[in-house]
Design an enzyme around this catalytic site. Structure first.
Site, PDB file in Angstrom:
ATOM      1  CE  LYS A  36      28.812 -46.916  13.150  1.00  0.00           C
ATOM      2  NZ  LYS A  36      29.475 -47.469  14.350  1.00  0.00           N
ATOM      3  N   GLY A  46      35.485 -58.382  12.339  1.00  0.00           N
ATOM      4  CA  GLY A  46      34.659 -58.499  13.534  1.00  0.00           C
ATOM      5  C   GLY A  46      34.007 -59.855  13.636  1.00  0.00           C
ATOM      6  N   GLY A 100      27.999 -60.249  12.963  1.00  0.00           N
ATOM      7  CA  GLY A 100      28.037 -58.914  12.394  1.00  0.00           C
ATOM      8  C   GLY A 100      28.438 -58.930  10.937  1.00  0.00           C
ATOM      9  CD  GLU A 145      41.172 -61.056  10.059  1.00  0.00           C
ATOM     10  OE1 GLU A 145      41.486 -61.148  11.266  1.00  0.00           O
ATOM     11  OE2 GLU A 145      41.900 -60.522   9.199  1.00  0.00           O
ATOM     12  CB  CYS A 160      40.986 -62.564  14.288  1.00  0.00           C
ATOM     13  SG  CYS A 160      40.416 -60.855  14.338  1.00  0.00           S
ATOM     14  CD  GLU A 171      35.592 -65.254  17.841  1.00  0.00           C
ATOM     15  OE1 GLU A 171      36.764 -64.857  17.810  1.00  0.00           O
ATOM     16  OE2 GLU A 171      34.656 -64.688  17.223  1.00  0.00           O
TER      17      GLU A 171
END
Length: 426
Positions: free
Chosen positions: A182, A239, A243, A263, A300, A388
């Site tokens: 995707k 992401g 999500g 992750e 990240c 975050e």
């Protein structure tokens, strides 16, 4: 070498257009039209991947290693075009894209070498024990086998190494699993040219075309259809925490639950102990400012929180703010990410007890660093302050004593990284 996307999906070796289109939002250069993914396309790609699995899972390790090496070769053959479209779509500098391309091809070749060695199969043979009491034991053999088609979600911040032909895709193909990707709408053209490279490798290696498919764009229903399709046997995702949790829940709620490899978002806290702060506080502050702003803070592992003793917080704040003031505006990956960054800044600023040390207004897709400070007690009382903010924003959390610093550490949820700055005296 230039590249103009045609904007189609790659489904089992065929480039397919859909009626609905979306327009890319490049940081610079021309925008392009891309077909929007649908649940029907997902079903077609997954059914084709399941059919290809029968053949692909039986290929030799040598054949799959050759396939991975060929993908890497095909990517390198398109190097200049990949850098061009990648920098246009994401705003990332050419050097960053070139380095990430090397990381991507390196991952592919690493997995090729890994499967050639065969150690990953974890082969074990427990011999038969015919005389065992109270009952004999037959010979028992164990070997790792490919699980089936794998769904991979492209990451916004790594258009190459964590997206179409990134580590998740490489590991699945190495194991003998077809992949349905995707693509991320932040860099659809980059995804398309990488898909072209994979298709060229499929053709060169005479493999089933449905071993790889790319579905562009689409709303959340497309991702839901992909994760819940019964032919999909695992999901890879890089992401946000929100999500990732949504996809994890979908994986767990299926009639046949499947593994989710994610992750997810992280604040990557730093703990600065008194001795280290006294000895090299200015250097720590400068290093933190550099980490916060590298790539506009869109990593990240960006260290978003620094925990320091209360009597040393002013020095850290002054030094960090001074270092951050010298950093100019940076382009964020998408306007949506830039908007979310501004919202995150406002959320932190509105927190109880939060004080601004450096705030700057951001213009649309441009990001400027922000710095805030809050006492440990206020931070502990407000969970949202531990969430975050994707971008160059830092939050200093002050601790009254070592016990409160430990309390702050224990209250943190799972993180990708954590850093301890300490000297011998600490």
């Amino acid at each position: 070498m230039s590249f103009t996307p045609h904007g189609k999906h790659l489904i089992a070796g065929e480039w397919i257009a859909t009626d609905a289109r979306f327009t890319s939002e490049p940081a610079h250069g021309p925008a392009h039209l891309f077909s929007v993914g649908t649940a029907d396309l997902v079903a077609e790609a997954c059914a084709a991947a399941e059919a290809a699995f029968v053949t692909y899972s039986r290929t030799s390790r040598a054949d799959r290693a050759r396939f991975l090496d060929t993908i890497a070769d095909e990517i390198e053959a398109r190097a200049e075009a990949i850098t061009e479209i990648g920098t246009q779509e994401t705003g990332l500098p050419a050097a960053r894209l070139q380095g990430e391309r090397g990381r991507t091809t390196g991952q592919l070749r690493l997995f090729a070498s890994h499967i050639r060695a065969g150690d990953y199969l974890d082969r074990r043979i427990d011999p038969a024990l015919p005389d065992r009491q109270p009952a004999p034991r037959p010979e028992i053999r164990l070997i790792q086998r490919p699980i089936g088609p794998v769904a991979v979600f492209g990451a916004s911040n790594f258009p190459l190494a964590f997206s179409t032909a990134g580590g998740d895709t490489a590991s699945a193909l190495a194991a003998g699993c077809p992949v349905v990707v995707k693509g991320h709408s932040a860099h659809p053209g980059t995804g398309e040219i990488i898909a072209e490279a994979i298709l060229a490798a499929i053709t060169a290696c005479n493999l089933p075309p449905a071993v790889f498919s790319l579905i562009q764009g689409g709303r959340r229903d497309v991702g839901t259809a992909l994760v819940t399709n019964p032919f999909i046997k695992a999901v890879g995702f890089t992401g946000s925490l929100a999500g990732g949790r949504a996809l994890f829940d979908l994986c767990a709620q299926r009639p046949e639950p499947i593994p989710f490899f994610g992750e997810l978002g992280s604040v990557n806290p730093m703990f600065i102990l008194p001795g280290a702060m006294s000895a090299r506080g200015a250097g720590i502050a400068a290093g933190w400012a550099g980490s916060l702003t590298m790539g506009a803070g869109q990593f990240c592992t960006n260290p978003g929180i620094a925990v320091v003793m209360e009597d040393q917080a002013a020095a850290l704040g002054q030094a960090t703010a001074a270092a951050l003031q010298g950093v100019g505006a940076q382009v964020m990956l998408t306007e949506g990410i830039a908007h979310a960054y501004a919202q995150g800044r406002d959320r932190i600023a509105a927190g109880t007890g939060v004080r601004a040390l450096l705030t700057q207004s951001c213009d649309r897709r441009q990001a400027l660093p922000q710095l805030f400070i809050v006492k440990g007690a206020d931070w502990l009382a407000d969970h949202t302050l531990s969430e975050e903010v994707f971008g160059p924003l830092g939050l200093i959390v002050t601790a009254q004593d070592p016990e409160e610093m430990l309390q702050i550490a224990r209250s943190l949820e799972g993180q990708l990284t954590a850093t301890l700055h300490l000297d011998d005296g600490d």
